[in-house]
Design a protein around this motif. Structure first.
Motif, PDB file in Angstrom:
ATOM      1  N   GLN A  17       0.729  -1.211  -0.081  1.00  0.00           N
ATOM      2  CA  GLN A  17      -0.033   0.077  -0.099  1.00  0.00           C
ATOM      3  C   GLN A  17       0.931   1.291   0.067  1.00  0.00           C
ATOM      4  OE1 GLN A  17      -2.860  -0.375   3.232  1.00  0.00           O
ATOM      5  NE2 GLN A  17      -4.122  -1.740   2.180  1.00  0.00           N
ATOM      6  N   SER A  18       1.943   1.101   0.783  1.00  0.00           N
ATOM      7  CA  SER A  18       2.835   2.501   0.936  1.00  0.00           C
ATOM      8  C   SER A  18       3.606   2.440  -0.544  1.00  0.00           C
ATOM      9  CB  SER A  18       3.660   2.398   2.166  1.00  0.00           C
ATOM     10  OG  SER A  18       4.442   1.343   1.685  1.00  0.00           O
ATOM     11  N   ASP A  19       3.756   1.440  -1.576  1.00  0.00           N
ATOM     12  CA  ASP A  19       4.312   1.625  -2.619  1.00  0.00           C
ATOM     13  C   ASP A  19       3.752   1.615  -3.917  1.00  0.00           C
ATOM     14  OD1 ASP A  19       6.937   1.553  -3.748  1.00  0.00           O
ATOM     15  OD2 ASP A  19       6.539  -0.507  -4.630  1.00  0.00           O
ATOM     16  N   CYS A  20       2.041   1.967  -3.711  1.00  0.00           N
ATOM     17  CA  CYS A  20       1.463   2.116  -4.858  1.00  0.00           C
ATOM     18  C   CYS A  20       1.591   3.570  -5.257  1.00  0.00           C
ATOM     19  CB  CYS A  20      -0.004   1.571  -4.138  1.00  0.00           C
ATOM     20  SG  CYS A  20      -0.702   3.417  -3.238  1.00  0.00           S
ATOM     21  N   TYR A  21       0.612   3.608  -6.406  1.00  0.00           N
ATOM     22  CA  TYR A  21       0.786   4.966  -7.365  1.00  0.00           C
ATOM     23  C   TYR A  21      -0.508   5.555  -6.904  1.00  0.00           C
ATOM     24  CZ  TYR A  21       4.918   3.567 -10.091  1.00  0.00           C
ATOM     25  OH  TYR A  21       6.165   3.138 -10.267  1.00  0.00           O
ATOM     26  N   VAL A  22      -0.238   7.293  -6.938  1.00  0.00           N
ATOM     27  CA  VAL A  22      -1.583   7.975  -6.618  1.00  0.00           C
ATOM     28  C   VAL A  22      -1.235   8.987  -7.678  1.00  0.00           C
ATOM     29  CG1 VAL A  22      -1.721   7.293  -4.312  1.00  0.00           C
ATOM     30  CG2 VAL A  22      -0.255   9.424  -4.829  1.00  0.00           C
ATOM     31  N   TYR A  23      -2.358  10.116  -7.524  1.00  0.00           N
ATOM     32  CA  TYR A  23      -2.185  11.232  -8.596  1.00  0.00           C
ATOM     33  C   TYR A  23      -2.513  12.498  -7.641  1.00  0.00           C
ATOM     34  CZ  TYR A  23      -3.298   7.404 -11.856  1.00  0.00           C
ATOM     35  OH  TYR A  23      -3.039   6.217 -12.606  1.00  0.00           O
ATOM     36  N   ILE A  24      -1.602  13.430  -8.029  1.00  0.00           N
ATOM     37  CA  ILE A  24      -1.785  14.674  -7.316  1.00  0.00           C
ATOM     38  C   ILE A  24      -1.619  15.728  -8.232  1.00  0.00           C
ATOM     39  CG2 ILE A  24      -0.604  13.706  -5.387  1.00  0.00           C
ATOM     40  CD1 ILE A  24       2.090  14.922  -6.199  1.00  0.00           C
ATOM     41  N   THR A  25      -1.856  16.869  -7.988  1.00  0.00           N
ATOM     42  CA  THR A  25      -1.966  18.242  -8.477  1.00  0.00           C
ATOM     43  C   THR A  25      -0.966  19.230  -8.074  1.00  0.00           C
ATOM     44  OG1 THR A  25      -4.032  19.089  -7.681  1.00  0.00           O
ATOM     45  CG2 THR A  25      -4.142  17.736  -9.988  1.00  0.00           C
ATOM     46  N   PRO A  26      -0.549  20.148  -8.701  1.00  0.00           N
ATOM     47  CA  PRO A  26       0.400  21.097  -7.777  1.00  0.00           C
ATOM     48  C   PRO A  26      -0.175  21.796  -6.678  1.00  0.00           C
ATOM     49  CG  PRO A  26       0.581  21.276 -10.159  1.00  0.00           C
ATOM     50  CD  PRO A  26      -0.447  20.564 -10.168  1.00  0.00           C
TER      51      PRO A  26
ATOM     52  N   THR B 158      -2.656  20.202 -14.622  1.00  0.00           N
ATOM     53  CA  THR B 158      -1.499  18.961 -14.520  1.00  0.00           C
ATOM     54  C   THR B 158      -1.505  18.200 -13.343  1.00  0.00           C
ATOM     55  OG1 THR B 158       0.092  20.928 -15.325  1.00  0.00           O
ATOM     56  CG2 THR B 158       1.054  19.038 -14.213  1.00  0.00           C
ATOM     57  N   VAL B 159      -1.591  17.024 -13.918  1.00  0.00           N
ATOM     58  CA  VAL B 159      -1.838  15.759 -12.777  1.00  0.00           C
ATOM     59  C   VAL B 159      -0.579  14.785 -12.941  1.00  0.00           C
ATOM     60  CG1 VAL B 159      -3.258  13.942 -12.431  1.00  0.00           C
ATOM     61  CG2 VAL B 159      -4.264  15.993 -13.100  1.00  0.00           C
ATOM     62  N   LYS B 160       0.204  14.818 -11.933  1.00  0.00           N
ATOM     63  CA  LYS B 160       1.048  13.964 -11.526  1.00  0.00           C
ATOM     64  C   LYS B 160       1.020  12.330 -11.182  1.00  0.00           C
ATOM     65  CE  LYS B 160       4.457  17.704 -11.254  1.00  0.00           C
ATOM     66  NZ  LYS B 160       5.844  18.532 -10.572  1.00  0.00           N
ATOM     67  N   ARG B 161       1.705  11.461 -11.625  1.00  0.00           N
ATOM     68  CA  ARG B 161       1.521  10.235 -11.148  1.00  0.00           C
ATOM     69  C   ARG B 161       2.537   9.760 -10.345  1.00  0.00           C
ATOM     70  NH1 ARG B 161       2.612   4.639 -13.233  1.00  0.00           N
ATOM     71  NH2 ARG B 161       0.925   3.071 -12.289  1.00  0.00           N
ATOM     72  N   VAL B 162       2.598   9.502  -9.051  1.00  0.00           N
ATOM     73  CA  VAL B 162       3.740   9.411  -8.081  1.00  0.00           C
ATOM     74  C   VAL B 162       3.516   8.263  -7.344  1.00  0.00           C
ATOM     75  CG1 VAL B 162       4.470  11.872  -8.197  1.00  0.00           C
ATOM     76  CG2 VAL B 162       2.830  11.146  -6.460  1.00  0.00           C
ATOM     77  N   ARG B 163       4.583   7.772  -6.564  1.00  0.00           N
ATOM     78  CA  ARG B 163       4.354   6.797  -5.646  1.00  0.00           C
ATOM     79  C   ARG B 163       3.807   7.425  -4.290  1.00  0.00           C
ATOM     80  NH1 ARG B 163       5.710   1.471  -6.745  1.00  0.00           N
ATOM     81  NH2 ARG B 163       7.335   1.341  -8.351  1.00  0.00           N
ATOM     82  N   LEU B 164       2.921   6.932  -3.513  1.00  0.00           N
ATOM     83  CA  LEU B 164       2.253   7.154  -2.245  1.00  0.00           C
ATOM     84  C   LEU B 164       3.402   7.936  -1.201  1.00  0.00           C
ATOM     85  CD1 LEU B 164      -0.313   7.795  -0.506  1.00  0.00           C
ATOM     86  CD2 LEU B 164      -0.196   5.582   0.215  1.00  0.00           C
ATOM     87  N   ALA B 165       4.415   7.195  -1.109  1.00  0.00           N
ATOM     88  CA  ALA B 165       5.300   7.737  -0.397  1.00  0.00           C
ATOM     89  C   ALA B 165       6.039   9.302  -0.868  1.00  0.00           C
ATOM     90  CB  ALA B 165       6.826   6.890  -0.187  1.00  0.00           C
TER      91      ALA B 165
ATOM     92  N   ASN C 290      -9.904   3.808  -1.262  1.00  0.00           N
ATOM     93  CA  ASN C 290      -9.396   2.646  -2.031  1.00  0.00           C
ATOM     94  C   ASN C 290      -7.987   2.630  -2.710  1.00  0.00           C
ATOM     95  OD1 ASN C 290     -12.118   1.494  -1.328  1.00  0.00           O
ATOM     96  ND2 ASN C 290     -13.041   2.607  -3.237  1.00  0.00           N
ATOM     97  N   VAL C 291      -7.242   2.430  -1.824  1.00  0.00           N
ATOM     98  CA  VAL C 291      -5.805   2.676  -2.374  1.00  0.00           C
ATOM     99  C   VAL C 291      -5.387   1.622  -3.341  1.00  0.00           C
ATOM    100  CG1 VAL C 291      -3.332   2.821  -1.843  1.00  0.00           C
ATOM    101  CG2 VAL C 291      -4.836   3.766  -0.383  1.00  0.00           C
ATOM    102  N   LYS C 292      -4.970   1.938  -4.586  1.00  0.00           N
ATOM    103  CA  LYS C 292      -4.640   0.746  -5.560  1.00  0.00           C
ATOM    104  C   LYS C 292      -3.179   1.160  -6.127  1.00  0.00           C
ATOM    105  CE  LYS C 292      -9.269   0.371  -7.485  1.00  0.00           C
ATOM    106  NZ  LYS C 292     -10.140   0.780  -8.596  1.00  0.00           N
TER     107      LYS C 292
END
Length: 254
Positions: free
Chosen positions: A156-165, A231-238, A252-254
């Protein structure tokens, strides 16, 4: 001169035409074998992905294995789904010995990771060579698929999430509605309530309308302005910088 050349065309045709036909038949045979192998691989990949979704349910209901995969159940689901995806494929029936019935499948668990199963199929294809006859060539296909058996804390801590600036939360789905940029069209008379865009808002004439993004205090004169692109970035949850989860999709963390 004509008497000397009489029959030369016939002799050349007798030599060239068989070679040309031999070449064309060989190319056609190779093409059909490649098409059969492609369809088999695609069907196996789809079946493995389908089976991986059922491994989670099987692991929750089975009392024999709490952490691993039941190869017998996995093999049954995979084999049935594979034949459903493949169907009565023309190239397979034509080039594979005994058609779909000639494809043998085995399912084994990975030695290093109990959540991974290995699906392997073996079959013989028919290679027909003019004059020489028909030969059988053994082929195989192998896919490693990770079964969905739930997520560990490390995963779960190594999954990908999406963030904006400019947001203060992370999103687990790119399709989250909070990531969709909603733009509203306003009358030019309401321009005074917003700040001008640094790209297009300083134009002398914006026309009769302005464009404002939701949760923004900046107006735009052009709907295609770069300032209206999110702008949407795909990064690791960490790497999310301590951001909290989105209330709509973050559960729902994927």
């Amino acid at each position: 001169m004509r008497r000397v050349n009489e029959g030369s065309v016939t002799v050349e045709a007798c030599l060239v035409v068989p070679l040309f036909l031999f070449f064309m038949l060989s190319v056609a045979g190779i093409y059909m074998v490649l098409m059969a192998e492609t369809h088999i691989h695609q069907s196996l990949a789809e079946a493995a992905d389908y089976t991986a979704q059922y491994c989670y349910l099987e692991s929750r209901t089975s009392t024999r294995k709490a952490d691993g995969i039941d190869n017998l159940i996995c093999h049954g689901i995979l084999s049935k789904r594979f034949r459903t995806c493949l169907g009565k494929d023309f190239y397979v029936e034509k080039m594979v010995v005994n058609g779909v019935g000639g494809i043998l499948m085995t399912v084994t668990a990975d030695e290093e990771n109990c959540k991974i199963f290995i699906a392997e199929i073996r079959y013989f294809v028919k290679i027909k060579i003019p004059v020489l006859g028909e030969f059988h060539v053994a082929l195989s296909n192998r896919i490693k698929q990770k079964a969905f058996l739930g997520y560990s804390r490390e995963e779960q801590s190594d999954c990908y999430v999406y963030i904006t600036p400019n947001q203060e939360v992370y999103h687990t789905r790119r399709s989250c509605t909070h990531l969709e940029l909603q733009v509203k069209k306003l009358d030019i008379g309401k321009k005074g309530s917003y700040k001008p865009c640094s790209f297009c808002g300083r134009k002398a004439d914006c026309g009769k309308s302005i464009y404002v993004a939701r949760t923004s205090d900046v107006y735009h004169c052009n709907i295609d302005c770069l300032g209206l692109k999110r702008t949407v970035k795909r990064v690791r949850l960490a790497q999310a910088g301590g951001l909290g989860p989105c209330l709509r999709c973050g559960g729902n963390v994927k």
